[in-house]
Scaffold this motif. Structure first.
Motif, PDB file in Angstrom:
ATOM      1  N   ARG A   1       0.853  -1.180   0.000  1.00  0.00           N
ATOM      2  CA  ARG A   1       0.000   0.000   0.000  1.00  0.00           C
ATOM      3  C   ARG A   1       0.895   1.238   0.000  1.00  0.00           C
ATOM      4  O   ARG A   1       2.067   1.163   0.348  1.00  0.00           O
ATOM      5  CB  ARG A   1      -0.925   0.026   1.223  1.00  0.00           C
ATOM      6  N   ASN A   2       0.292   2.367  -0.375  1.00  0.00           N
ATOM      7  CA  ASN A   2       1.011   3.640  -0.351  1.00  0.00           C
ATOM      8  C   ASN A   2       0.054   4.736   0.076  1.00  0.00           C
ATOM      9  O   ASN A   2      -1.144   4.506   0.227  1.00  0.00           O
ATOM     10  CB  ASN A   2       1.617   3.945  -1.724  1.00  0.00           C
ATOM     11  N   SER A   3       0.582   5.934   0.252  1.00  0.00           N
ATOM     12  CA  SER A   3      -0.207   7.034   0.791  1.00  0.00           C
ATOM     13  C   SER A   3      -0.134   8.257  -0.114  1.00  0.00           C
ATOM     14  O   SER A   3       0.794   8.407  -0.908  1.00  0.00           O
ATOM     15  CB  SER A   3       0.282   7.377   2.204  1.00  0.00           C
ATOM     16  N   VAL A   4      -1.125   9.126   0.039  1.00  0.00           N
ATOM     17  CA  VAL A   4      -1.275  10.289  -0.829  1.00  0.00           C
ATOM     18  C   VAL A   4      -1.447  11.552   0.007  1.00  0.00           C
ATOM     19  O   VAL A   4      -1.989  11.505   1.114  1.00  0.00           O
ATOM     20  CB  VAL A   4      -2.491  10.102  -1.770  1.00  0.00           C
ATOM     21  N   ALA A   5      -0.985  12.667  -0.533  1.00  0.00           N
ATOM     22  CA  ALA A   5      -1.244  13.973   0.054  1.00  0.00           C
ATOM     23  C   ALA A   5      -1.987  14.821  -0.979  1.00  0.00           C
ATOM     24  O   ALA A   5      -1.606  14.851  -2.152  1.00  0.00           O
ATOM     25  CB  ALA A   5       0.052  14.663   0.465  1.00  0.00           C
ATOM     26  N   VAL A   6      -3.041  15.461  -0.528  1.00  0.00           N
ATOM     27  CA  VAL A   6      -3.817  16.349  -1.394  1.00  0.00           C
ATOM     28  C   VAL A   6      -3.580  17.775  -0.936  1.00  0.00           C
ATOM     29  O   VAL A   6      -3.949  18.147   0.179  1.00  0.00           O
ATOM     30  CB  VAL A   6      -5.318  16.010  -1.344  1.00  0.00           C
ATOM     31  N   LEU A   7      -2.950  18.579  -1.787  1.00  0.00           N
ATOM     32  CA  LEU A   7      -2.607  19.953  -1.440  1.00  0.00           C
ATOM     33  C   LEU A   7      -3.618  20.926  -2.043  1.00  0.00           C
ATOM     34  O   LEU A   7      -4.241  20.626  -3.076  1.00  0.00           O
ATOM     35  CB  LEU A   7      -1.204  20.292  -1.913  1.00  0.00           C
ATOM     36  N   THR A   8      -3.757  22.086  -1.412  1.00  0.00           N
ATOM     37  CA  THR A   8      -4.680  23.103  -1.902  1.00  0.00           C
ATOM     38  C   THR A   8      -3.956  24.297  -2.513  1.00  0.00           C
ATOM     39  O   THR A   8      -4.572  25.102  -3.206  1.00  0.00           O
ATOM     40  CB  THR A   8      -5.556  23.633  -0.750  1.00  0.00           C
ATOM     41  N   GLY A   9      -2.661  24.434  -2.242  1.00  0.00           N
ATOM     42  CA  GLY A   9      -1.921  25.623  -2.651  1.00  0.00           C
ATOM     43  C   GLY A   9      -1.891  26.687  -1.569  1.00  0.00           C
ATOM     44  O   GLY A   9      -1.241  27.730  -1.730  1.00  0.00           O
ATOM     45  N   GLN A  10      -2.568  26.417  -0.446  1.00  0.00           N
ATOM     46  CA  GLN A  10      -2.609  27.373   0.669  1.00  0.00           C
ATOM     47  C   GLN A  10      -1.772  26.896   1.858  1.00  0.00           C
ATOM     48  O   GLN A  10      -1.867  27.475   2.951  1.00  0.00           O
ATOM     49  CB  GLN A  10      -4.061  27.586   1.115  1.00  0.00           C
ATOM     50  N   GLU A  11      -0.959  25.885   1.661  1.00  0.00           N
ATOM     51  CA  GLU A  11      -0.192  25.318   2.766  1.00  0.00           C
ATOM     52  C   GLU A  11       0.897  26.282   3.237  1.00  0.00           C
ATOM     53  O   GLU A  11       1.446  27.069   2.454  1.00  0.00           O
ATOM     54  CB  GLU A  11       0.446  23.981   2.339  1.00  0.00           C
ATOM     55  N   THR A  12       1.236  26.156   4.503  1.00  0.00           N
ATOM     56  CA  THR A  12       2.262  26.996   5.122  1.00  0.00           C
ATOM     57  C   THR A  12       3.618  26.296   5.087  1.00  0.00           C
ATOM     58  O   THR A  12       3.718  25.119   4.722  1.00  0.00           O
ATOM     59  CB  THR A  12       1.896  27.290   6.578  1.00  0.00           C
ATOM     60  N   GLN A  13       4.652  27.022   5.497  1.00  0.00           N
ATOM     61  CA  GLN A  13       5.981  26.418   5.627  1.00  0.00           C
ATOM     62  C   GLN A  13       5.944  25.249   6.612  1.00  0.00           C
ATOM     63  O   GLN A  13       6.605  24.231   6.383  1.00  0.00           O
ATOM     64  CB  GLN A  13       6.982  27.472   6.115  1.00  0.00           C
ATOM     65  N   GLU A  14       5.188  25.408   7.683  1.00  0.00           N
ATOM     66  CA  GLU A  14       5.064  24.315   8.653  1.00  0.00           C
ATOM     67  C   GLU A  14       4.429  23.090   8.013  1.00  0.00           C
ATOM     68  O   GLU A  14       4.830  21.952   8.297  1.00  0.00           O
ATOM     69  CB  GLU A  14       4.243  24.769   9.862  1.00  0.00           C
ATOM     70  N   ASP A  15       3.447  23.315   7.156  1.00  0.00           N
ATOM     71  CA  ASP A  15       2.825  22.199   6.436  1.00  0.00           C
ATOM     72  C   ASP A  15       3.839  21.509   5.523  1.00  0.00           C
ATOM     73  O   ASP A  15       3.880  20.275   5.432  1.00  0.00           O
ATOM     74  CB  ASP A  15       1.645  22.690   5.588  1.00  0.00           C
ATOM     75  N   PHE A  16       4.651  22.307   4.827  1.00  0.00           N
ATOM     76  CA  PHE A  16       5.649  21.731   3.926  1.00  0.00           C
ATOM     77  C   PHE A  16       6.652  20.866   4.684  1.00  0.00           C
ATOM     78  O   PHE A  16       7.039  19.789   4.221  1.00  0.00           O
ATOM     79  CB  PHE A  16       6.392  22.842   3.175  1.00  0.00           C
ATOM     80  N   ILE A  17       7.100  21.347   5.843  1.00  0.00           N
ATOM     81  CA  ILE A  17       8.045  20.569   6.646  1.00  0.00           C
ATOM     82  C   ILE A  17       7.385  19.271   7.120  1.00  0.00           C
ATOM     83  O   ILE A  17       7.980  18.191   7.041  1.00  0.00           O
ATOM     84  CB  ILE A  17       8.546  21.399   7.845  1.00  0.00           C
TER      85      ILE A  17
END
Length: 339
Positions: free
Chosen positions: A172-188
């Motif tokens: 199995r694997n995992s996915v991330a769904v981004l909105t374009g509004q993520e913060t630096q903390e989200d990126f880390i």
């Protein structure tokens, strides 16, 4: 529940001050030489997460949800453990013991040192971990089986254990769904979902779903500052260089960060050193894709209102109630004990 709690507290006690316990220090060093993916930082991360999840309060909260058997049974549970992440298969051993099964564990050749030591250290505190668990090379005369492996080995396991109740897990694997509004903390935090354990776990994010016109620049600038250390790991670098060479030889378009190959592909799975991405134009389209991936999907990470979505950075922060593939193996084994 009394003896179950005592057993779990023994596991917790065995991890207290592991950083300064000479048995653990030696085992962690040996594990690294045995499996070069098991760097000290990765093993420490796993042990610290186990220690945190086995706190007395969390043990109580977990066990409170079940009607656990009062006695120890004679039924034999065989477990084939994975070895892609340190101690990744130990949860199955735990649920087997606290439901009263006699557990026979076949450890992965990639991760045999750490499980054996944890059992040994816990047995010094509660003998149940030596009396009810045996690490074996072959599994025989079983009543129940749990096996984790690749998609190919899963077919073999299903056939081999067809005459007894069994639970078979595959890739199995995992996915991330981004909105374009993520913060630096989200990126880390997302970087940890991608890079922790070098991306080898089923809970690691291998695919990014992005809004149309997404700008990668802020994400990659953040990762350059926090995760480019990964290029210095020999085995990871070998994987990255291999896939990079294939894409260059085939003139296949991709993004190269210097430590990660990022490619637009519809597949959920990406090999070590690569990350897939795709674009979406609506949340409904995202949900439809997630449904199509079905049993291939382990974790979903997003700020969007998606069913069972997790927060960024939490995929590897597993708790006792986080059952692999979403199947409550503790309740399943409780029911089998009754039959």
């Amino acid at each position: 529940m009394i003896w179950q709690k005592r057993a779990l507290l023994a596991l917790h006690k065995a991890l207290e001050e592991f950083e300064h316990n000479e048995n653990w220090v030696f085992a962690i060093e040996q594990a690294k030489y045995h499996n070069r993916w098991f760097e000290e930082a990765q093993v420490h991360q796993s042990l610290m997460q186990w220690r945190e999840s086995l706190s007395p309060e969390k043990i109580d909260n977990w066990l409170h949800n079940y009607e656990l058997p009062e006695d120890l049974g004679s039924q034999r549970l065989g477990i084939i453990m994975a070895g892609n992440v340190p101690l990744v298969g130990f949860h199955d051993v735990i649920v087997g013991v606290i439901t009263g099964f006699q557990v026979f564990a076949k450890t992965s050749s990639e991760d045999t040192i750490l499980p054996k030591l944890w059992l040994s250290e816990a047995a010094k505190i509660d003998s149940i971990w030596s009396e009810r668990v045996e690490v074996v090379e072959q599994l025989r005369n079983l009543d129940v089986a749990i096996a984790t492996g690749s998609n190919n080995s899963a077919k073999y396991f299903s056939s081999f254990f067809k005459s007894i109740p069994h639970l078979i897990r595959n890739n199995r694997n995992s996915v991330a769904v981004l909105t374009g509004q993520e913060t630096q903390e989200d990126f880390i935090a997302l970087g940890h979902d991608v890079f922790d354990y070098f991306g080898l776990g089923c809970r690691n994010v291998t695919h990014l779903m992005l809004p149309e016109g997404y700008d990668f620049t802020p994400l990659f600038q953040c990762w350059d500052m926090h995760f480019d250390w990964i290029r210095n790991h020999n085995k990871y670098a070998n994987n990255y260089e291999y896939h990079r060479a294939l894409l260059l030889m085939n003139l296949d378009p991709h993004i190269d960060t210097g430590y990660l190959i990022v490619k637009e592909r519809p597949e959920l799975y990406a090999p070590v050193g690569m990350l897939n991405y795709s674009f979406y134009d609506s949340v409904d389209g995202v949900v439809e894709t997630l449904i199509q991936w079905g049993d291939s999907l382990q974790c979903k990470v997003s700020h969007l209102p998606i069913s069972n979505a997790m927060t960024f950075g939490s995929t590897q922060c597993t708790q006792l109630y986080d059952f692999a593939d979403g199947l409550d193996t503790l309740q399943w084994l409780i029911e089998l004990r009754k039959s």
